[in-house]
Design a protein around this motif. Structure first.
Motif, PDB file in Angstrom:
ATOM      1  N   ASN A  86      37.782  36.763  40.312  1.00 15.84           N
ATOM      2  CA  ASN A  86      38.343  35.408  40.350  1.00 15.84           C
ATOM      3  C   ASN A  86      39.850  35.360  40.150  1.00 15.84           C
ATOM      4  OD1 ASN A  86      35.703  34.422  40.634  1.00 15.84           O
ATOM      5  ND2 ASN A  86      35.425  34.418  38.425  1.00 15.84           N
ATOM      6  N   ILE A  87      40.528  36.492  40.258  1.00 16.45           N
ATOM      7  CA  ILE A  87      41.981  36.514  40.106  1.00 16.45           C
ATOM      8  C   ILE A  87      42.604  35.732  41.254  1.00 16.45           C
ATOM      9  CG2 ILE A  87      44.039  37.982  40.139  1.00 16.45           C
ATOM     10  CD1 ILE A  87      42.331  40.192  38.893  1.00 16.45           C
ATOM     11  N   PRO A  88      43.484  34.780  40.957  1.00 18.33           N
ATOM     12  CA  PRO A  88      44.108  34.013  42.034  1.00 18.33           C
ATOM     13  C   PRO A  88      45.020  34.881  42.896  1.00 18.33           C
ATOM     14  CG  PRO A  88      44.909  33.291  39.866  1.00 18.33           C
ATOM     15  CD  PRO A  88      43.899  34.348  39.633  1.00 18.33           C
ATOM     16  N   GLY A  89      45.006  34.618  44.196  1.00  9.96           N
ATOM     17  CA  GLY A  89      45.908  35.307  45.113  1.00  9.96           C
ATOM     18  C   GLY A  89      45.429  36.650  45.623  1.00  9.96           C
ATOM     19  N   LEU A  90      44.166  37.000  45.398  1.00  9.56           N
ATOM     20  CA  LEU A  90      43.646  38.267  45.909  1.00  9.56           C
ATOM     21  C   LEU A  90      43.395  38.169  47.409  1.00  9.56           C
ATOM     22  CD1 LEU A  90      40.948  39.315  43.267  1.00  9.56           C
ATOM     23  CD2 LEU A  90      43.220  40.306  43.589  1.00  9.56           C
ATOM     24  N   SER A  91      43.735  39.220  48.119  1.00 12.89           N
ATOM     25  CA  SER A  91      43.414  39.277  49.546  1.00 12.89           C
ATOM     26  C   SER A  91      41.940  39.668  49.692  1.00 12.89           C
ATOM     27  CB  SER A  91      44.302  40.303  50.246  1.00 12.89           C
ATOM     28  OG  SER A  91      43.944  41.612  49.834  1.00 12.89           O
ATOM     29  N   GLU A  92      41.407  39.514  50.887  1.00 14.89           N
ATOM     30  CA  GLU A  92      40.013  39.902  51.129  1.00 14.89           C
ATOM     31  C   GLU A  92      39.814  41.398  50.906  1.00 14.89           C
ATOM     32  OE1 GLU A  92      37.254  38.073  51.521  1.00 14.89           O
ATOM     33  OE2 GLU A  92      38.620  36.418  51.121  1.00 14.89           O
ATOM     34  N   THR A  93      40.790  42.198  51.315  1.00 14.79           N
ATOM     35  CA  THR A  93      40.710  43.646  51.112  1.00 14.79           C
ATOM     36  C   THR A  93      40.661  43.978  49.625  1.00 14.79           C
ATOM     37  OG1 THR A  93      41.950  44.010  53.148  1.00 14.79           O
ATOM     38  CG2 THR A  93      41.823  45.848  51.616  1.00 14.79           C
ATOM     39  N   GLN A  94      41.492  43.311  48.838  1.00 18.68           N
ATOM     40  CA  GLN A  94      41.505  43.555  47.391  1.00 18.68           C
ATOM     41  C   GLN A  94      40.177  43.142  46.765  1.00 18.68           C
ATOM     42  OE1 GLN A  94      45.073  41.331  46.495  1.00 18.68           O
ATOM     43  NE2 GLN A  94      46.288  43.220  46.314  1.00 18.68           N
ATOM     44  N   LYS A  95      39.618  42.023  47.199  1.00 17.31           N
ATOM     45  CA  LYS A  95      38.320  41.588  46.673  1.00 17.31           C
ATOM     46  C   LYS A  95      37.233  42.595  47.027  1.00 17.31           C
ATOM     47  CE  LYS A  95      39.175  36.629  46.596  1.00 17.31           C
ATOM     48  NZ  LYS A  95      38.810  35.308  47.103  1.00 17.31           N
ATOM     49  N   GLU A  96      37.287  43.134  48.245  1.00 13.51           N
ATOM     50  CA  GLU A  96      36.297  44.137  48.657  1.00 13.51           C
ATOM     51  C   GLU A  96      36.428  45.403  47.810  1.00 13.51           C
ATOM     52  OE1 GLU A  96      36.918  44.724  52.834  1.00 13.51           O
ATOM     53  OE2 GLU A  96      36.304  42.680  53.335  1.00 13.51           O
ATOM     54  N   ARG A  97      37.653  45.824  47.536  1.00 12.50           N
ATOM     55  CA  ARG A  97      37.869  47.021  46.698  1.00 12.50           C
ATOM     56  C   ARG A  97      37.340  46.792  45.290  1.00 12.50           C
ATOM     57  NH1 ARG A  97      43.729  48.305  49.026  1.00 12.50           N
ATOM     58  NH2 ARG A  97      43.042  49.616  50.743  1.00 12.50           N
ATOM     59  N   LEU A  98      37.620  45.617  44.753  1.00  8.27           N
ATOM     60  CA  LEU A  98      37.119  45.298  43.420  1.00  8.27           C
ATOM     61  C   LEU A  98      35.594  45.298  43.396  1.00  8.27           C
ATOM     62  CD1 LEU A  98      39.616  42.496  42.370  1.00  8.27           C
ATOM     63  CD2 LEU A  98      39.279  44.674  41.213  1.00  8.27           C
ATOM     64  N   GLN A  99      34.989  44.622  44.378  1.00 11.79           N
ATOM     65  CA  GLN A  99      33.532  44.529  44.441  1.00 11.79           C
ATOM     66  C   GLN A  99      32.903  45.917  44.536  1.00 11.79           C
ATOM     67  OE1 GLN A  99      31.786  41.490  44.333  1.00 11.79           O
ATOM     68  NE2 GLN A  99      30.005  42.805  44.077  1.00 11.79           N
ATOM     69  N   ALA A 100      33.512  46.795  45.317  1.00  9.71           N
ATOM     70  CA  ALA A 100      32.970  48.144  45.497  1.00  9.71           C
ATOM     71  C   ALA A 100      33.108  49.013  44.250  1.00  9.71           C
ATOM     72  CB  ALA A 100      33.670  48.817  46.676  1.00  9.71           C
ATOM     73  N   ASN A 101      33.984  48.643  43.330  1.00 16.11           N
ATOM     74  CA  ASN A 101      34.243  49.470  42.148  1.00 16.11           C
ATOM     75  C   ASN A 101      33.870  48.799  40.830  1.00 16.11           C
ATOM     76  OD1 ASN A 101      35.733  52.031  43.068  1.00 16.11           O
ATOM     77  ND2 ASN A 101      36.687  50.396  44.248  1.00 16.11           N
ATOM     78  N   LEU A 102      33.102  47.736  40.863  1.00 16.20           N
ATOM     79  CA  LEU A 102      32.751  47.034  39.623  1.00 16.20           C
ATOM     80  C   LEU A 102      32.073  47.942  38.611  1.00 16.20           C
ATOM     81  CD1 LEU A 102      31.534  43.515  40.830  1.00 16.20           C
ATOM     82  CD2 LEU A 102      33.685  44.105  39.684  1.00 16.20           C
ATOM     83  N   ASP A 103      31.316  48.933  39.073  1.00 17.87           N
ATOM     84  CA  ASP A 103      30.630  49.821  38.134  1.00 17.87           C
ATOM     85  C   ASP A 103      31.585  50.790  37.426  1.00 17.87           C
ATOM     86  OD1 ASP A 103      31.111  51.110  40.556  1.00 17.87           O
ATOM     87  OD2 ASP A 103      29.401  52.453  40.342  1.00 17.87           O
ATOM     88  N   ALA A 104      32.836  50.869  37.888  1.00 17.77           N
ATOM     89  CA  ALA A 104      33.835  51.736  37.233  1.00 17.77           C
ATOM     90  C   ALA A 104      34.553  51.013  36.096  1.00 17.77           C
ATOM     91  CB  ALA A 104      34.864  52.216  38.254  1.00 17.77           C
ATOM     92  N   PHE A 105      34.255  49.725  35.921  1.00 16.89           N
ATOM     93  CA  PHE A 105      34.957  48.910  34.928  1.00 16.89           C
ATOM     94  C   PHE A 105      34.060  48.552  33.759  1.00 16.89           C
ATOM     95  CE2 PHE A 105      36.994  47.195  38.986  1.00 16.89           C
ATOM     96  CZ  PHE A 105      38.010  48.122  38.957  1.00 16.89           C
ATOM     97  N   THR A 106      34.693  48.256  32.664  1.00 15.91           N
ATOM     98  CA  THR A 106      34.031  47.690  31.501  1.00 15.91           C
ATOM     99  C   THR A 106      34.967  46.652  30.907  1.00 15.91           C
ATOM    100  OG1 THR A 106      32.880  48.163  29.430  1.00 15.91           O
ATOM    101  CG2 THR A 106      34.909  49.386  29.838  1.00 15.91           C
ATOM    102  N   VAL A 107      34.427  45.780  30.079  1.00 14.84           N
ATOM    103  CA  VAL A 107      35.227  44.764  29.390  1.00 14.84           C
ATOM    104  C   VAL A 107      34.897  44.845  27.908  1.00 14.84           C
ATOM    105  CG1 VAL A 107      35.604  42.296  29.088  1.00 14.84           C
ATOM    106  CG2 VAL A 107      35.362  43.226  31.380  1.00 14.84           C
TER     107      VAL A 107
END
Length: 127
Positions: A86-107
């Protein structure tokens, strides 16, 4: 007088050896632990923590460093991993990269030892 000085010297030496050789107890050692030590015992090192990691950690993910990494760090803190989408200003490519790597992240909860100052954006390590 010479005996008095020799006696005091022996007492000082014995006390010095006693206190110098004394080991701190485990209770004393636990009081010296800081937030960084506690974080290193969590999944902080296994995954990229979106709330505490600096931009350089994103170098291991293709297409993240430096632009997308800076957006992620600048928009922290996050409540869960999917909030990064939900970061404002993300391109579609950036959203796809984030979606593909969600399992590499933790909060994890933000810890001031990792988030104070500008170290998350530029920690001064260049190689």
């Amino acid at each position: 007088m010479k005996r008095l000085i020799n006696g005091l010297l022996v007492i000082v030496l014995v006390m010095g050896v006693f206190f110098w050789g004394a080991q701190p107890s485990q209770a004393a050692e636990s009081t010296y632990r800081n937030n960084a030590d506690v974080m290193l015992q969590t999944e902080f090192g296994a995954k990229i923590d979106l709330n505490n990691t600096n931009v350089r950690a994103f170098r291991k993910l293709r297409g993240f460093y430096p632009v997308l990494a800076q957006k992620i760090v600048s928009n922290a803190p996050y409540k869960n991993v999917k909030d990064v989408l939900n970061i404002p200003g993300l391109s579609e490519t950036q959203k796809e990269r984030l979606q593909a790597n969600l399992d590499a992240f933790t909060v994890l909860d933000a810890v001031d030892v990792f988030t104070e100052g500008d170290d998350r954006l530029n920690n001064g390590i260049y190689d």
